[in-house]
Design a protein around this motif. Structure first.
Motif, short mmCIF file in Angstrom:
data_model
loop_
_atom_site.label_atom_id
_atom_site.label_comp_id
_atom_site.label_asym_id
_atom_site.label_seq_id
_atom_site.Cartn_x
_atom_site.Cartn_y
_atom_site.Cartn_z
N ARG A 159 31.57 51.50 40.87
CA ARG A 159 30.37 50.73 41.25
C ARG A 159 30.74 49.25 41.44
O ARG A 159 30.27 48.61 42.38
N LEU A 160 31.58 48.73 40.56
CA LEU A 160 32.03 47.35 40.68
C LEU A 160 32.76 47.14 42.01
O LEU A 160 32.54 46.15 42.71
N ASP A 161 33.63 48.10 42.37
CA ASP A 161 34.36 47.99 43.64
C ASP A 161 33.40 47.93 44.82
O ASP A 161 33.60 47.16 45.77
N ASN A 162 32.36 48.76 44.75
CA ASN A 162 31.37 48.76 45.83
C ASN A 162 30.69 47.40 45.96
O ASN A 162 30.50 46.88 47.06
N ASP B 14 33.12 48.06 31.49
CA ASP B 14 33.28 49.50 31.24
C ASP B 14 34.04 50.12 32.40
O ASP B 14 33.61 50.04 33.55
N GLU B 15 35.18 50.78 32.10
CA GLU B 15 36.04 51.34 33.14
C GLU B 15 35.32 52.37 33.99
O GLU B 15 35.60 52.52 35.19
N TYR C 175 38.57 40.70 38.83
CA TYR C 175 38.30 42.11 38.53
C TYR C 175 39.11 43.09 39.37
O TYR C 175 39.12 44.29 39.08
N ASN C 176 39.79 42.61 40.45
CA ASN C 176 40.54 43.56 41.29
C ASN C 176 41.85 42.95 41.80
O ASN C 176 42.30 43.27 42.90
#
Length: 644
Positions: free
Chosen positions: A442-445, A436-437, A368-369
């Motif tokens: 929130r995903l990064d957190n 969802d972009e 994801y990153n």
């Protein structure tokens, strides 16, 4: 560089190299190693000592049987012990051998110190001697006529010897126990020692003249210095006392002597008394750990019921074995070792919890990153604060439990973080956020917080599983930075590291398959013709002196003053004898009456708790159940007939 918090000196017992070490010895050394690593990580100047106790009659006898010199025999065994500690990555700072010139010279100097103080004198010793334990006992100290420590037979011994005035220090020892309860832990051991001292202490035999494998007494070359003066002093001779005291001045008194419960008495009565005589500081603490038991009793090299740690390391790795030993058992208590318990602990805690957490997190950061640990964003949630609080709160809890040698609880504190992080993944569902972009902050957190929690875990597990800690840090992209204990108290440290998924840290095990294969490995070679451990050889004429007779048990009842003894009336032809045996825990009186038995009829009478016993009924050990069985004979055999 972290400023030192002071010195910390920890020791294991020096192990007796009568044969290769087993998992029980490994348990003690792993505990000491974990504590030494923890203290180093926390900023202490650590000295960690282990070694081998190589003198004594038992070693001399074994070497003679094998046709080698005692030195050749111990050299081979000690090489194996050092190889084992190398395999297990034990981080000792010094390994003392009691055959080394540095130790021999200093023991003789200490002998003279005690002698010139007036605390050593020559006398004559008569008592019951246990060769395996190298200990003298009085008749009253024996249990069922056998050694109270190991349960083996003893022999009467009488010889000229030098004695240490242990009795002189009885009151000071009692005061030490009663005014300093922390000196010996756990409390159950301390209470045992207080009771032992209150019974009255006898002066201690510290030399032998019937064998020569030992350190010569400096004033009498007919004698060698006896085991406990030789062995116990290793803790200061390894520091250079008395002739080269630089390390001694820095590290003594020891912070912790870590010993098995069977040698607590020597370390908390004899050793402090010697130090009192030398006017040296006493150890700060002696900790007596429990035994690892197999189903059926204590592991014993002589019984052959031991678990080889190398077999387990080869299959599961060093860290998995260390984790199990430290996590499964409560310090001070005995614990039962089984392969099934070990494998389940490895699967649930290491593969499912820790291994799965690292694998899932690194995979998601890669997916994801682009494999980069993201920076923290403003898209926070109360779940984040809960994870953060548990993660940064763990280190102080680990410290508190380590100070109590509660290794299992310290690891539980760490696994609380591991389990909370796994739950955090399920609660935040990163795979849903990734769809969802607008949820990317929130995903990064979430990914950032998981990386931080695992980084803290990698620091916390370093003392227990340093190889695993390194593997985790490599996958997190922290390969360049050594763990620092202070970093476990801080959450916001990761940003931009390149993660890289590796092989599973702990692959999941097929427990049924592993149990079968371990069983096969442990039974391999069991059919070999391995010589039994026997008493000294006798001539046929000696054996021919024993008069075996057939007898019938007419009656049996419990001894009025001893729960373990049964009093039998046995008819042998024209004569009925009273014979007493220590078998009450294996037989009821009722099941013995009427049985035909084999009796040693010409054994010299002796008194057992006030009643006379005139002979011996033959029994055998049932190896499978650990019980006694009667050597019954045919019902047709005539009472009084000889047995040949």
């Amino acid at each position: 560089m972290t400023e030192s918090k002071g010195k910390y000196y920890i020791t294991t017992p020096i192990y007796y190299p009568s044969s290769n070490l087993h998992i029980g010895h490994t348990y003690c050394t792993v505990m000491a190693d974990a504590m030494a690593r923890f203290k180093r990580l926390a900023g202490y100047d650590v000295r960690f000592l282990t070694g081998t106790d190589e003198h004594g009659q038992k070693i001399q006898d074994i070497a003679k049987e094998k046709g080698v010199t005692p030195q050749e025999y111990v050299d081979e065994i000690v090489a194996g012990i050092k190889d084992l500690w190398k395999t297990m990555e034990i981080s000792y700072d010094d390994f003392i051998r009691t055959t080394e010139p540095r130790h021999v010279k200093r023991v003789q100097q200490i002998f003279m110190q005690l002698y010139e103080k007036g605390d050593i004198y020559k006398g004559e010793y008569e008592g019951m001697y246990c060769t395996p334990c190298e200990s003298f006992w009085t008749e009253s100290q024996l249990v069922d006529g056998k050694c109270p420590d190991c349960g083996r037979p003893v022999q009467k011994a009488k010889e000229e010897a030098y004695f240490f005035r242990l009795s002189k220090y009885q009151d000071r020892l009692l005061e030490m126990f009663e005014t300093n309860p922390e000196f010996l832990q756990p409390d159950s051991r301390r209470n045992e020692m207080i009771a032992f001292v209150k019974q009255g202490l006898e002066d201690l035999c510290i030399s032998r003249s019937t064998f020569d494998w030992g350190i010569p007494v400096p004033i009498d070359d007919k004698h060698v210095i006896y085991v406990w003066l030789d062995a116990l002093t290793n803790y200061i001779t390894a520091l250079g006392y008395p002739d080269d005291p630089e390390l001694y001045d820095k590290y003594w008194p020891v912070d912790v002597h870590l010993v098995g419960k069977e040698i607590v008495r020597f370390h908390t009565i004899i050793w402090p008394a010697m130090l009192m005589s030398m006017e040296l500081p006493l150890p700060k603490q002696v900790l007596g750990h429990g035994w690892l038991l197999l189903e059926g009793g204590k592991m014993s090299k002589s019984k052959g019921n031991v678990v080889d740690p190398v077999t387990l390391i080869d299959r599961y790795g060093i860290d998995a074995l260390k984790y199990f030993l430290l996590r499964e058992y409560t310090f001070g208590q005995d614990g039962v070792f089984t392969n099934e318990v070990m494998l389940k602990r490895m699967n649930y805690d290491l593969a499912n919890d820790l291994g799965n957490l690292v694998s899932r997190t690194v995979s998601m950061i890669e997916k994801y990153n682009d494999g980069i640990v993201p920076a923290l964003t403003d898209a926070t949630d109360p779940l984040d604060e809960d994870l953060k609080a548990i993660a940064i709160g763990a280190a102080s809890k680990v410290e508190a439990n380590m100070d109590k040698f509660a290794f299992n609880m310290a690891l539980e504190d760490i696994w609380t973080v591991v389990r909370r992080a796994n739950k955090y993944i399920d609660e935040t569902m990163p795979w849903v956020l990734a769809k969802d972009e607008k949820d990317k902050p929130r995903l990064d957190n979430v990914l950032h917080n998981l990386a931080e929690a695992i980084r803290i875990v990698s620091v916390l597990i370093e003392p227990f599983m340093h190889t695993t800690s390194g593997k985790i840090r490599k996958q997190l992209g922290l390969w360049f930075a050594e763990p620092v204990w202070a970093d476990a108290f801080t959450f916001e440290m990761m940003n931009g590291e390149q993660v890289k998924k590796g092989d599973p840290i702990f692959p999941r095990l097929d427990i049924e398959k592993e149990l079968e294969e371990l069983e096969a490995l442990q039974h391999a070679g069991k059919e070999e013709n391995i010589p039994l451990e026997l008493k000294p050889e006798i001539e046929f004429d000696d054996f021919d002196k024993i008069d075996f007779r057939v007898g019938t048990i007419l009656s049996a009842e419990k001894h009025p003053k001893a729960d373990k003894l049964l009093v039998f009336q046995v008819k042998m032809g024209t004569e009925t004898r009273q014979i007493i045996s220590g078998v009450a825990k294996h037989f009821t009186p009722e099941e013995c009456v009427g049985r035909k038995v084999v009796v040693v009829a010409n054994l010299k009478p002796r008194k057992l708790r006030g009643l006379e016993s005139n002979g011996m009924i033959m029994f055998a050990d049932d190896v499978k159940d650990g019980k006694e069985t009667l050597a019954f004979v045919s019902p047709e055999a005539e009472d009084g007939n000889p047995v040949s």
